[in-house]
Design a protein around this motif. Structure first.
Motif, short mmCIF file in Angstrom:
data_model
loop_
_atom_site.label_atom_id
_atom_site.label_comp_id
_atom_site.label_asym_id
_atom_site.label_seq_id
_atom_site.Cartn_x
_atom_site.Cartn_y
_atom_site.Cartn_z
N GLY A 1 6.19 -37.23 1.21
CA GLY A 1 6.49 -37.77 2.53
C GLY A 1 7.95 -38.05 2.77
O GLY A 1 8.31 -38.74 3.73
N ASN A 2 8.83 -37.52 1.90
CA ASN A 2 10.27 -37.79 2.04
C ASN A 2 11.01 -36.70 2.79
O ASN A 2 12.21 -36.54 2.66
N GLY A 3 10.29 -35.92 3.55
CA GLY A 3 10.93 -34.86 4.30
C GLY A 3 10.86 -33.53 3.58
O GLY A 3 10.31 -33.41 2.48
N TYR A 4 11.39 -32.51 4.23
CA TYR A 4 11.36 -31.16 3.69
C TYR A 4 12.65 -30.83 2.95
O TYR A 4 13.74 -31.24 3.38
N PHE A 5 12.51 -30.11 1.83
CA PHE A 5 13.65 -29.70 1.03
C PHE A 5 13.72 -28.17 1.02
O PHE A 5 12.75 -27.50 0.65
N GLN B 1 7.75 -30.01 1.37
CA GLN B 1 7.72 -31.46 1.58
C GLN B 1 7.24 -32.15 0.32
O GLN B 1 6.23 -31.77 -0.27
N GLU C 1 10.88 -24.27 3.05
CA GLU C 1 11.05 -25.72 2.94
C GLU C 1 9.78 -26.32 2.39
O GLU C 1 8.68 -25.97 2.82
#
Length: 311
Positions: A210-214, A207, A205
């Motif tokens: 700062g928009n979360g983990y992909f 990041q 994953e």
């Protein structure tokens, strides 16, 4: 009265032809009948047998001791050109075939031992082999031939191996073959350059902003750019550097699938505190590639591989 055989002691280590990997033409060789630098088909090969191995298909084993430097066998098969080779590789890929018997001798000349060959096609790859491939020129015909020679003493009952040293074509993202040689120092891949399979098929994953983990999967590693190609679960592909300045936060979701080289600079772990969240453990089961008749420096496209001889 039967004539006694002439001892073949001529043209030894000091033979110029031998030093150039060229066999003598006995019609003009000064050693005459005593010349020992003969074409492969006139050499005495050690006795061997094929044995079904546990996880690598058929292998070739010695039934008599082989000395270091001794000739083992010539790699024989149907001689084809590049176009025919590519057609066969794509046909094999379409059928889902994962066993290949291709040895590239030189440009536009490949040996295909699938349907026409000898027992050399059963020799498996190893990261620490006891044999090597050599290209020799036949002094009487001018043909280039590929021979397999022992590089160390091989006792009776030991499997004969050489390093396939795959070099891929078709892009950095082409499929790699896992090595199943079982040596304690196995590099985990049949590739000539194991770096390209660093963390291959591993889940992670990343990041971004700062928009979360992909979440995504590693497809390949590029040595020059030091970037991974990642396929995100959403379908997008991206090249991203996970180590060094400017690298994003990331975390691994699965354990390594092959032995991992240390990052440059000796750092351990991911950039910016990247860390494994999956439990450490053995990598996934190695895929058996019984016969990718490799090279002497093979090229492979996706599931296909070729071989090229080394002098």
């Amino acid at each position: 009265v039967q004539q006694a055989a002439v001892p073949r002691k001529g043209c030894g280590d000091n033979c110029f032809n031998r030093s150039c990997h060229t066999t003598c033409d006995q019609r003009v060789c000064p050693s005459g009948a005593s010349c020992s630098n003969r074409p492969f088909h006139l050499l005495t090969a050690p006795r061997t047998k094929t044995v079904l191995t546990e996880n690598r298909g058929w292998g070739l084993f010695t039934t008599e001791a082989v000395e270091a430097g001794a000739f083992v066998v010539e790699y024989l098969g149907e001689v084809i050109d590049d176009n025919t080779c590519e057609e066969r590789l794509w046909a094999d890929k379409t059928r889902g075939e994962d066993n290949f018997y291709l040895m590239e001798v030189m440009g536009n000349q490949i040996i295909d031992a699938r349907h026409k060959g000898n027992h050399s096609r059963f020799i498996n790859s190893s990261c620490h082999p006891n044999c090597e491939t050599q290209k020799w020129q036949d002094g009487s015909t001018g043909e280039t031939r590929v021979g397999i020679f022992a590089i160390q003493d091989v006792p009776v009952g030991v499997e004969l191996t050489y390093d396939y040293n795959f070099a891929h074509f078709g892009g950095e993202g082409t499929t790699s073959f896992a090595c199943a040689c079982g040596h304690p120092l196995c590099r985990g891949t049949l590739d000539a350059n194991p770096e390209r399979t660093r963390n291959y098929n591993r889940r992670l994953e990343i990041q971004w902003d700062g928009n979360g983990y992909f979440a995504g999967t590693v497809l390949s590693y590029h040595n020059k750019t030091e970037k991974y190609q990642v396929l995100y679960d959403a379908g997008e592909k991206e090249y991203v550097r996970l180590e060094g300045a400017g690298a994003p936060e990331y975390r691994w979701l699965s354990p390594p699938t092959n032995p991992q080289p240390a990052p440059k600079g000796g750092a351990v772990g991911g950039a910016k505190g990247g860390k494994d969240v999956a439990a450490a453990g053995p990598g996934e089961k190695k895929k058996s590639v019984r016969k990718s008749r490799a090279k002497v420096q093979p090229k492979a496209e996706a599931l296909a591989a070729r071989a090229e001889g080394t002098a």
